[in-house]
Scaffold this active site. Structure first.
Site, short mmCIF file in Angstrom:
data_model
loop_
_atom_site.label_atom_id
_atom_site.label_comp_id
_atom_site.label_asym_id
_atom_site.label_seq_id
_atom_site.Cartn_x
_atom_site.Cartn_y
_atom_site.Cartn_z
N GLU A 1 1.75 -5.47 -2.95
CA GLU A 1 0.48 -5.09 -2.77
C GLU A 1 0.62 -3.35 -2.68
O GLU A 1 1.30 -3.05 -1.62
CB GLU A 1 -0.01 -5.24 -1.20
N TRP B 1 3.66 0.85 7.58
CA TRP B 1 3.47 1.15 8.90
C TRP B 1 1.99 1.23 9.29
O TRP B 1 1.40 1.55 10.24
CB TRP B 1 4.04 2.35 9.38
N ASN B 2 0.99 1.24 8.07
CA ASN B 2 -0.27 1.68 8.34
C ASN B 2 -1.03 0.57 8.97
O ASN B 2 -2.25 0.95 9.72
CB ASN B 2 -0.83 2.26 6.96
N GLU C 1 10.11 1.34 9.32
CA GLU C 1 10.66 1.88 10.42
C GLU C 1 10.10 2.95 11.36
O GLU C 1 10.54 3.12 12.64
CB GLU C 1 11.82 2.82 9.73
N CYS D 1 -4.61 1.72 1.62
CA CYS D 1 -4.65 1.87 0.18
C CYS D 1 -5.83 1.56 -0.24
O CYS D 1 -6.27 1.70 -1.57
CB CYS D 1 -3.67 0.65 -0.43
N LYS E 1 11.56 -7.34 7.22
CA LYS E 1 11.77 -6.01 7.58
C LYS E 1 10.47 -5.10 7.55
O LYS E 1 10.01 -4.88 6.62
CB LYS E 1 12.62 -5.29 6.44
N PRO E 2 10.29 -4.75 8.98
CA PRO E 2 8.86 -4.02 9.24
C PRO E 2 9.34 -2.61 9.06
O PRO E 2 10.29 -2.26 8.49
CB PRO E 2 8.73 -4.11 10.45
P1 ADP Z 1 4.92 4.59 2.63
O1 ADP Z 1 4.86 5.61 1.59
O2 ADP Z 1 3.26 4.17 2.81
O3 ADP Z 1 5.58 4.62 3.68
P2 ADP Z 1 6.89 3.07 1.58
O4 ADP Z 1 6.65 2.39 0.32
O5 ADP Z 1 7.75 4.19 1.77
O6 ADP Z 1 5.33 3.34 1.94
O7 ADP Z 1 7.24 2.03 2.83
C1 ADP Z 1 6.72 0.72 2.99
C2 ADP Z 1 7.81 -0.28 3.31
O8 ADP Z 1 8.90 0.02 2.49
C3 ADP Z 1 8.62 0.29 4.64
O9 ADP Z 1 8.85 -0.87 5.32
C4 ADP Z 1 9.67 0.92 4.09
O10 ADP Z 1 10.73 0.77 5.20
C5 ADP Z 1 10.09 0.21 2.96
N1 ADP Z 1 11.05 0.79 2.04
C6 ADP Z 1 10.83 2.28 1.49
N2 ADP Z 1 11.94 2.45 0.83
C7 ADP Z 1 12.60 1.29 0.51
C8 ADP Z 1 13.64 0.87 -0.35
N3 ADP Z 1 14.44 1.64 -1.24
N4 ADP Z 1 13.91 -0.35 -0.35
C9 ADP Z 1 13.47 -1.32 0.49
N5 ADP Z 1 12.54 -0.76 1.36
C10 ADP Z 1 11.77 0.18 1.48
#
Ligand code: ADP
Length: 474
Positions: free
Chosen positions: A242, A142-143, A169, A276, A166-167
């Site tokens: 990344e 999202w950042n 949420e 990051c 998949k962007p």
């Molecule tokens: P942040 O800590 O920066 O929010 P995340 O790694 O949690 O970073 O999120 C980055 C992306 O990974 C988002 O699109 C999020 O929906 C997705 N994401 C988070 N958890 C999972 C998971 N268990 N499986 C697949 N995608 C995930």
């Protein structure tokens, strides 16, 4: 969602929140395994014809998307500010950066060269070709909700891959806006597919384990990256990751402390510290500590937090309550363990901002390795300064982290600059410079900051397989 060239709504939806106001600004389709499978089937159907197009054809689609994206720059930036929180000027810069990837890979598409290699046998020829890896599953954060998408989709399309995205949420609207651009650019049905979801886990799991997907590209936290790489491992899918960072920012005694402090203020508070590549440990030689801290304090004090759509705002909100709590916890922990609080150090609750996730830009000095902020990624607007006395220790201290994404050094000594650059275990090093990023430059980390590179020519390699023909002549 955008699947097989169709916009799809689901009965179930989830809310998109403006982090500056706490208000719901939209509801979007909530996809799961079923939609992910439909998207994969669409990408599979489209693959044989898309991968057979010429590089010139694929390039033309990317040029068109680039052009449309620039025409829609203002609207995209406004949407990003509302959905993600960064000030409008920063959002506009990001849209430009995002568009740059479409242009760069439109150009690089035509330079997917092969090779001929001399053989030790006089009747043998080796011919090497590059082919697309196949269907790509992409997951973005999202950042940087626009540029992280084009940084993956542009090279994938240039290589001849089809994609399911998949962007995050928190920021599906930016993704939807980008896919409208891809649609307007006429990219053929099924080549790019978008699955939005409130719960990333089932979608992520399907992308990682479905036999049709040959490559996973991810930007996000190290924790999730590790999980996805593990899920993708049994099928030996290609992965690009990344991940997080914990950037050291080293200011040597011979550097200009004012110039260095201005740079630190810019890159530490980039996107409210939610990047990051933000410095997490600012090492400053004690001889120039006072002028450095004076300038950095001035710059931080002058920052204007607020709703990024308003003129003059330079600091937006954090993404959510969890992010806010993390910064507050690190700052409190540092203070309890003896750090000096020079600026900020609290949530902003003034009128009009009380429902947003605002934390005051903060400056801490005398930070030590025992503090959480010294080890954990902050992802928020708190700068941690660590004074040092001995140049001999500094490289070891800077490298003492599991992360290896960005690092920064400030010095006027060319020898020190090059030696330090060579010794730092990080993928990107800014030397008297705070912006080592560009569509033309390879972005990425080593150690637990990731695998692979994005942007540059290296960013295209991630989507290509190498194929060899050994030919015997008669
Ligand atoms: P942040 O800590 O920066 O929010 P995340 O790694 O949690 O970073 O999120 C980055 C992306 O990974 C988002 O699109 C999020 O929906 C997705 N994401 C988070 N958890 C999972 C998971 N268990 N499986 C697949 N995608 C995930």
């Amino acid at each position: 969602m955008f699947i097989n060239g169709q916009w799809i709504q689901t009965k179930a939806t989830f809310a998109v929140i403006n982090p500056a106001t706490g208000n719901t600004i939209a509801r979007v389709a909530d996809g799961g395994i079923e939609e992910t499978r439909l998207a994969i089937a669409a990408a599979e159907n489209a693959y044989s014809s898309w991968s057979a197009t010429t590089a010139y054809e694929r390039s033309a689609y990317l040029y068109r998307a680039h052009q449309i994206m620039l025409q829609e720059k203002q609207a995209l930036a406004e949407m990003m500010t509302m959905e993600q929180g960064k000030p409008l000027k920063a959002a506009t810069t990001e849209v430009q950066y995002g568009a740059d990837f479409l242009l760069w890979f439109a150009e690089e598409a035509k330079r997917i060269y092969g090779e001929t290699i001399p053989s030790s046998r006089s009747n043998q020829r080796f011919l090497v070709q590059r082919q697309p890896v196949g269907i790509v599953g992409a997951i973005t954060p999202w950042n940087y909700p626009v540029s992280m998408i084009t940084r993956k989709i542009a090279p994938a399309l240039a290589a001849g891959c089809t994609v399911i995205l998949k962007p995050a949420e928190a920021t599906p609207l930016c993704a939807i806006a980008l896919f409208k651009i891809f649609e307007k650019a006429g990219i053929p049905t099924g080549v790019v597919n978008l699955v939005t979801a409130a719960d990333p886990v089932p979608v992520g799991h399907e992308l990682c384990t479905n036999q049709s997907i040959r490559k996973i590209t991810f930007t996000g936290s190290t924790r999730v990256g590790r999980l996805l790489a593990t899920e993708a491992a049994p099928q030996l899918k290609r992965v690009s990751m990344e991940l997080g960072g914990h950037a050291p920012f080293i200011v040597f005694a011979d550097a200009n402390p004012v110039h260095a402090a201005k740079g630190a203020a810019l890159v530490k508070f980039l996107n409210t510290g939610q990047a990051c590549i933000c410095p997490n440990r600012i090492y400053v030689h004690r001889r120039i500590l006072t002028p450095f801290l004076e300038t950095l304090s001035e710059r931080i004090t002058a920052m204007q937090a607020g709703n990024g759509l308003k003129k003059g705002i330079t600091i937006g909100p954090l993404v959510n309550q969890t992010a806010l709590d993390k910064v507050a916890n690190q700052v409190e922990d540092a203070r309890a363990k003896g750090a000096e609080l020079l600026v900020g150090g609290r949530r902003i609750l003034k009128q009009g901002l009380e429902n947003g996730f605002f934390y005051a830009p903060t400056l801490l000095s005398e930070v030590t390795p025992e503090m959480l902020i010294y080890r954990e990624e902050t992802f928020g607007p708190a700068a941690a300064v660590i004074p040092f006395d001995d140049n001999d220790d500094i490289i070891g201290m800077a490298n003492d982290t599991d992360y290896g994404l960005a690092a920064y050094i400030y010095t006027n000594d060319i020898n020190r600059a090059i030696r330090t650059f060579e010794q730092l275990k990080f993928g990107m090093v800014g030397i008297n410079d705070i912006n080592p990023t560009s569509a033309a430059a390879p972005f990425g980390g080593i150690k637990q900051s990731g695998l692979g590179r994005e942007g540059a020519r290296a960013g295209l390699e991630e989507y290509l397989d190498t194929k060899l023909a050994g030919i015997a002549l008669s």
